[in-house]
Scaffold this active site. Structure first.
Site, PDB file in Angstrom:
ATOM      1  N   ALA A  73       0.843  -1.203   0.000  1.00 54.60           N
ATOM      2  CA  ALA A  73       0.000   0.000   0.000  1.00 54.60           C
ATOM      3  C   ALA A  73       0.876   1.250   0.000  1.00 54.60           C
ATOM      4  O   ALA A  73       1.930   1.291   0.645  1.00 54.60           O
ATOM      5  CB  ALA A  73      -0.928   0.001   1.215  1.00 54.60           C
ATOM      6  N   GLU A 106      -2.822 -12.951  -3.927  1.00 55.14           N
ATOM      7  CA  GLU A 106      -4.195 -12.850  -4.410  1.00 55.14           C
ATOM      8  C   GLU A 106      -4.530 -11.376  -4.510  1.00 55.14           C
ATOM      9  O   GLU A 106      -4.112 -10.588  -3.665  1.00 55.14           O
ATOM     10  CB  GLU A 106      -5.171 -13.484  -3.408  1.00 55.14           C
ATOM     11  CG  GLU A 106      -5.166 -14.980  -3.419  1.00 55.14           C
ATOM     12  CD  GLU A 106      -5.066 -15.572  -2.020  1.00 55.14           C
ATOM     13  OE1 GLU A 106      -5.184 -14.822  -1.038  1.00 55.14           O
ATOM     14  OE2 GLU A 106      -4.836 -16.779  -1.927  1.00 55.14           O
ATOM     15  N   ASN A 111      -9.061  -4.674  -9.066  1.00 54.88           N
ATOM     16  CA  ASN A 111      -7.972  -3.777  -8.644  1.00 54.88           C
ATOM     17  C   ASN A 111      -6.935  -3.634  -9.766  1.00 54.88           C
ATOM     18  O   ASN A 111      -5.812  -4.148  -9.703  1.00 54.88           O
ATOM     19  CB  ASN A 111      -7.330  -4.302  -7.354  1.00 54.88           C
ATOM     20  CG  ASN A 111      -6.474  -3.255  -6.671  1.00 54.88           C
ATOM     21  OD1 ASN A 111      -6.138  -2.220  -7.273  1.00 54.88           O
ATOM     22  ND2 ASN A 111      -6.106  -3.499  -5.426  1.00 54.88           N
ATOM     23  N   TYR A 118       1.766  -5.469 -10.211  1.00 53.27           N
ATOM     24  CA  TYR A 118       2.312  -6.833 -10.084  1.00 53.27           C
ATOM     25  C   TYR A 118       2.867  -7.329 -11.426  1.00 53.27           C
ATOM     26  O   TYR A 118       3.946  -7.914 -11.479  1.00 53.27           O
ATOM     27  CB  TYR A 118       1.228  -7.796  -9.572  1.00 53.27           C
ATOM     28  CG  TYR A 118       0.705  -7.454  -8.192  1.00 53.27           C
ATOM     29  CD1 TYR A 118       1.566  -7.025  -7.185  1.00 53.27           C
ATOM     30  CD2 TYR A 118      -0.648  -7.547  -7.880  1.00 53.27           C
ATOM     31  CE1 TYR A 118       1.095  -6.693  -5.919  1.00 53.27           C
ATOM     32  CE2 TYR A 118      -1.127  -7.224  -6.617  1.00 53.27           C
ATOM     33  CZ  TYR A 118      -0.254  -6.796  -5.644  1.00 53.27           C
ATOM     34  OH  TYR A 118      -0.717  -6.468  -4.393  1.00 53.27           O
TER      35      TYR A 118
HETATM   36  C1  LIG Z   1      -1.565  -0.464  -6.119  1.00 54.10           C
HETATM   37  C2  LIG Z   1      -0.611   0.561  -5.490  1.00 54.10           C
HETATM   38  C3  LIG Z   1       0.179  -0.128  -4.373  1.00 54.10           C
HETATM   39  C4  LIG Z   1       0.340   1.096  -6.562  1.00 54.10           C
HETATM   40  O1  LIG Z   1       1.306   1.941  -5.954  1.00 54.10           O
HETATM   41  P1  LIG Z   1       2.034   3.101  -6.776  1.00 54.10           P
HETATM   42  O2  LIG Z   1       3.148   3.616  -5.939  1.00 54.10           O
HETATM   43  O3  LIG Z   1       1.053   4.099  -7.256  1.00 54.10           O
HETATM   44  O4  LIG Z   1       2.606   2.289  -8.018  1.00 54.10           O
HETATM   45  P2  LIG Z   1       3.912   2.679  -8.864  1.00 54.10           P
HETATM   46  O5  LIG Z   1       4.003   4.147  -9.023  1.00 54.10           O
HETATM   47  O6  LIG Z   1       5.081   1.985  -8.286  1.00 54.10           O
HETATM   48  O7  LIG Z   1       3.532   2.024 -10.254  1.00 54.10           O
HETATM   49  C5  LIG Z   1       4.358   1.058 -10.904  1.00 54.10           C
HETATM   50  C6  LIG Z   1       3.625   0.597 -12.150  1.00 54.10           C
HETATM   51  O8  LIG Z   1       2.427  -0.087 -11.791  1.00 54.10           O
HETATM   52  C7  LIG Z   1       1.373   0.277 -12.696  1.00 54.10           C
HETATM   53  N1  LIG Z   1       0.320   1.024 -11.964  1.00 54.10           N
HETATM   54  C8  LIG Z   1       0.341   1.416 -10.668  1.00 54.10           C
HETATM   55  N2  LIG Z   1      -0.825   2.023 -10.330  1.00 54.10           N
HETATM   56  C9  LIG Z   1      -1.589   2.006 -11.453  1.00 54.10           C
HETATM   57  C10 LIG Z   1      -2.900   2.482 -11.740  1.00 54.10           C
HETATM   58  N3  LIG Z   1      -3.675   3.079 -10.814  1.00 54.10           N
HETATM   59  N4  LIG Z   1      -3.383   2.290 -13.000  1.00 54.10           N
HETATM   60  C11 LIG Z   1      -2.637   1.680 -13.954  1.00 54.10           C
HETATM   61  N5  LIG Z   1      -1.370   1.220 -13.740  1.00 54.10           N
HETATM   62  C12 LIG Z   1      -0.857   1.375 -12.499  1.00 54.10           C
HETATM   63  C13 LIG Z   1       2.023   1.123 -13.783  1.00 54.10           C
HETATM   64  O9  LIG Z   1       2.515   0.235 -14.772  1.00 54.10           O
HETATM   65  C14 LIG Z   1       3.148   1.749 -13.023  1.00 54.10           C
HETATM   66  O10 LIG Z   1       4.195   2.183 -13.830  1.00 54.10           O
HETATM   67  P3  LIG Z   1       4.122   3.677 -14.479  1.00 54.10           P
HETATM   68  O11 LIG Z   1       3.720   4.645 -13.399  1.00 54.10           O
HETATM   69  O12 LIG Z   1       5.514   3.882 -14.987  1.00 54.10           O
HETATM   70  O13 LIG Z   1       3.073   3.586 -15.546  1.00 54.10           O
HETATM   71  C15 LIG Z   1      -1.401   1.784  -4.894  1.00 54.10           C
HETATM   72  O14 LIG Z   1      -2.296   2.265  -5.869  1.00 54.10           O
HETATM   73  C16 LIG Z   1      -2.196   1.459  -3.638  1.00 54.10           C
HETATM   74  O15 LIG Z   1      -1.684   1.592  -2.530  1.00 54.10           O
HETATM   75  N6  LIG Z   1      -3.452   1.051  -3.793  1.00 54.10           N
HETATM   76  C17 LIG Z   1      -4.314   0.738  -2.653  1.00 54.10           C
HETATM   77  C18 LIG Z   1      -3.879  -0.515  -1.936  1.00 54.10           C
HETATM   78  C19 LIG Z   1      -3.947  -1.739  -2.827  1.00 54.10           C
HETATM   79  O16 LIG Z   1      -4.873  -1.908  -3.612  1.00 54.10           O
HETATM   80  N7  LIG Z   1      -2.929  -2.621  -2.688  1.00 54.10           N
HETATM   81  C20 LIG Z   1      -2.839  -3.848  -3.476  1.00 54.10           C
HETATM   82  C21 LIG Z   1      -3.613  -4.963  -2.912  1.00 54.10           C
HETATM   83  S1  LIG Z   1      -2.920  -5.586  -1.408  1.00 54.10           S
END
Ligand SMILES: CC(C)(COP(=O)(O)OP(=O)(O)OC[C@H]1O[C@@H](n2cnc3c(N)ncnc32)[C@H](O)[C@@H]1OP(=O)(O)O)[C@@H](O)C(=O)NCCC(=O)NCCS
Length: 163
Positions: A73, A106, A111, A118
């Protein structure tokens, strides 16, 4: 600006719990997080700090040679800066250093952001569990990371870079 990943400690619990509250419909309580961090011998957590403040975390249970990602997260105001990828990659490297040979996880089928994250680090979709999530009966997608990076000595007590 300094960005650092390191192992989570009990001093990070408040910050991590507030990230959980912000990110999940069913967040872990502080007590649940604390119990997992301090009493579950399989649990391993990494935090990412921006200028000393926790901006993201990731946790896994590592059993025998298999790591199961439990949570990843990132604070809402710190997304799409690469922090999710970085904290997850640090956790995977940590697992490799501990002798894991693969990771599984999972994720909710809806999402799409997490799924993209991933897949961006090499997780491969291997299955689906119908109606897995109890709150809304949503399906879970199963992912596996079959190949881990080479073990690195000394990694994960602290890894700091300036950006
Ligand atoms: C999912 C989550 C962890 C991503 O974190 P983040 O720091 O924004 O991700 P990053 O910046 O490292 O992204 C890496 C790559 O993942 C993909 N990505 C991440 N978020 C994305 C989004 N909302 N939509 C599309 N692609 C996404 C992209 O390919 C991205 O690369 P880019 O920015 O160069 O295009 C964040 O949105 C989050 O905390 N969500 C809520 C909690 C959650 O759902 N956790 C996962 C389940 S346990």
């Amino acid at each position: 600006m300094t960005v650092e990943t390191r192992r989570m400690t009990a001093l990070d619990l408040d910050a991590v719990q507030s990230i959980d509250e912000e990110c999940f419909s069913v967040p872990w309580s502080r007590a649940e997080l604390e119990k997992d961090l301090t009493q579950n011998p399989a649990a391993r957590y990494i935090v990412l700090l921006e200028n000393g403040i926790v901006a993201a975390y990731a946790g896994a249970w590592m059993v025998l040679d298999e790591g199961q990602i439990m949570n990843v997260a990132v604070r809402k105001d710190k997304r799409r800066l690469g922090y999710g990828k970085r904290v997850l990659s640090a956790l995977v490297q940590y697992g490799a250093n501990l002798g894991m040979s693969c990771f599984t996880l999972e994720v909710r089928a809806s999402n799409s952001g997490a799924i993209a994250l991933y897949e961006s680090i090499g997780f491969i979709r291997v299955g689906r569990r119908k109606g897995y999530y109890q709150d809304n009966k949503e399906d879970a997608l199963l992912y596996c990371l079959p190949t881990l990076p080479k073990a690195e000595e000394g990694f994960c007590e602290a890894e700091t870079v300036s950006v």
